[in-house]
Design a protein around this motif. Sequence first.
Motif, PDB file in Angstrom:
ATOM      1  N   GLN A 118       0.820  -1.212   0.000  1.00 16.63           N
ATOM      2  CA  GLN A 118       0.000   0.000   0.000  1.00 16.63           C
ATOM      3  C   GLN A 118       0.852   1.258   0.000  1.00 16.63           C
ATOM      4  N   ASN A 119       2.060   1.132   0.546  1.00 13.60           N
ATOM      5  CA  ASN A 119       2.941   2.302   0.603  1.00 13.60           C
ATOM      6  C   ASN A 119       3.744   2.533  -0.680  1.00 13.60           C
ATOM      7  N   GLU A 130       4.719   3.877  -4.014  1.00 15.88           N
ATOM      8  CA  GLU A 130       4.199   5.069  -4.699  1.00 15.88           C
ATOM      9  C   GLU A 130       4.211   4.866  -6.197  1.00 15.88           C
ATOM     10  N   GLU A 131       3.083   5.219  -6.839  1.00 13.76           N
ATOM     11  CA  GLU A 131       3.008   5.067  -8.293  1.00 13.76           C
ATOM     12  C   GLU A 131       3.978   6.022  -8.989  1.00 13.76           C
ATOM     13  N   SER A 143       3.957   7.875 -12.452  1.00 11.98           N
ATOM     14  CA  SER A 143       3.061   8.024 -13.608  1.00 11.98           C
ATOM     15  C   SER A 143       3.840   8.235 -14.897  1.00 11.98           C
ATOM     16  N   LYS A 158      -0.312   0.997  -9.679  1.00 10.83           N
ATOM     17  CA  LYS A 158      -0.833  -0.006  -8.746  1.00 10.83           C
ATOM     18  C   LYS A 158      -2.296  -0.223  -9.102  1.00 10.83           C
ATOM     19  N   THR A 213       9.992   0.765  -6.536  1.00 10.99           N
ATOM     20  CA  THR A 213       9.021   0.847  -5.434  1.00 10.99           C
ATOM     21  C   THR A 213       9.711   1.033  -4.081  1.00 10.99           C
TER      22      THR A 213
END
Length: 639
Positions: free
Chosen positions: A256-257, A259-260, A262, A291, A345
Amino acid sequence: MPTDVINKPDELFEIFVNAQTFKTILHSFDDLCRVLRIDRKLIGYGKRSLYKILTSKLTSWKSKSLWAKIDKRGLQKEYENGYACADTKVCIVGAGPVGLRLAIECALLGARCVVVEKRDRFSRHNVLHLWPYVITDLKNLGAKVFYGKFATGQIEHISIRQLQCILLKIALLLGVEIYQNVTFIDTIEPTLTQPNWRAHFEPVSHPVVSTYDFNVLIGADGRRNSLHGFQHKEFRGKLAIGITCNYVNHHTREEQNFEEISGVAKIYNPQFFNELQQQTSIDLENIVYYKNETHYFVMTAKKQSLLDKGVILQDYPDAARLLARDNVKFSQLCNFACEAAQFATKSTSQFKFEFAENHYGTADVQMFDFTSLFHAVNASRIVERNGKQILMGLVGDSLLESFWPTGSGAGLGFFGLFDTAWAILKFAKHEHPLKVLVERESVYMLLSQSTPENTKNNYQLYSINPATRYQSLNSKMCTIEEIRHLYDSDSIPTIDMNNNHIISTKTNRTPVRRTQSFKQIPSTLPSNGNNTEKETLLVDWCEEIVDTYAIEIKKDSKAFQNSLAFCAIIHHYRPDLIDFKSLQPDRPISNFQILFDIMHDQLSLPIDRKLQNSLILSMKSSIEERIRQSSIVILQLLY
Ligand code: FAD
């Protein structure tokens, strides 16, 4: 009636809404129709007939909120309440995102629409970046009813698979017929015994598609386009090797941590890429991380780095040979992808990336060659055989392959399909084929240059009309001459003056009504020069025709003198007789000779010396007089 029976349709609707595979979506929809006692053959196809019944029978809050969205879209004036293309039958090859989205437009226009898809699964985890207008478009169609997480917060992407599921459901509700495991092979031309356009499909004896007659055929079948008659051009850039990979998303706290990313390119953030290279010896030009249902990465890798890491075994100058299966070590490719993902990631060394499975049940990692991208030379063609016309077109990757890492695939794909729907509408309205093609090809010239920045930004006003989307639209950018070869007809049309119809001189032809396409010819000739009303009518008539040839007869006093305007009028009716582009404005005599020859030899018109002289003499008078005289002569000839 017991409550459970009353609730059943709504429960089945809920099952349909939540279905997550190609098969279960189709099955749950069939169940729903069966329980609602809907017989497709009885209610008919097109005109949104199925949708109207569903909206009257399904009344849960969820279905109602969906109907409200679709109804709102359906009110756009181009659709004419679902009757704009009521007599049109469309066949779309390919149920990718673009084919399905086009099917929705066809259904909204009221056409009968059949989609054939050779696969039986939606299995592409890969993620599409969505331009803001695509997000608005999908939300307006009710995408969130099917996929609540769609476009929440800053998320501007969706897996190809999920997008197909959403679009398939909307298409089915609007009455689109979709057949899986059906491969389009080729078209079948109309004959005297079988007078409509059909196609060869596999399986050969499919109960529906093998006897489906249609007049619009669209290739939405991805980069390996299977529609004949379309040429493709290659855009060769410098060597670009793309890698995509998908890992299972276990939704742990650590994940969950993550970070995408883009989209980050080496030229904008050299530090990121230098560190990556120092730590892992991986040299990339760019990387994207989204994600989603999976952890999805797409990156462009440097060849030397792939050679150094043992992913590519041997160096070859030819990209196809370089990336051939026997020259790639798959296990090393997996390691390469995992190392890049780990770095991007910032995951801990305990975290193990686990590959998701692809269509074939193996690790979902692929290496693509982006060195060559293909685009179709033209977006459309119209073929006429035995009196039956068909509009053929390409959309999506078949039309224009985009460089995925820039995320333009769906953005351009949706623009192109709206433009195609617009051409279908014009074709359904019996506009002259050349006019339909001029507009479609002119709009296509803008597509590859389009970006979110240079297109209109009021997305709520977007419709299939290109004017609502493109900023600087010139729908006559192409000339008739440039697209004439795209109209492939075996008929020799003649003009039925009494009804303003174009009819064929051939026998066994259905008359094709084209009153919208031709400027109506005044029914009687002006008897003398004082009859201003009739003269105005003639001038208007000439002007409207020559306008499509970029000839202005009022300002350009030479247009009739050098016979260009006259030739344009003949060409308008019989483009097969005159090579308009070859005419030279500074050679009026030779132009006139060509014209007289055509009239005499090809049209068998009574063109004697007296008529020739009166025509040439008229060219020396005032512009208005020239137009009037020429119009009279033309009308005499056409009568
Ligand atoms: P597609 O999505 O390719 O759909 C074409 C459909 O036509 C397919 O379902 C195919 O099975 C079907 N078909 C083909 N021939 C026939 C036939 N003869 N008869 C019946 N059906 C037929 N874009 C990204 O932005 N990021 C990515 O990571 C990415 N990965 C991709 C990976 C793969 C393997 C592929 C093929 C494409 C990928 N793309 C990616 C491109 C992206 O999928 C397309 O731009 C987008 O899906 C729109 O494509 P489309 O609908 O025009 O064609």
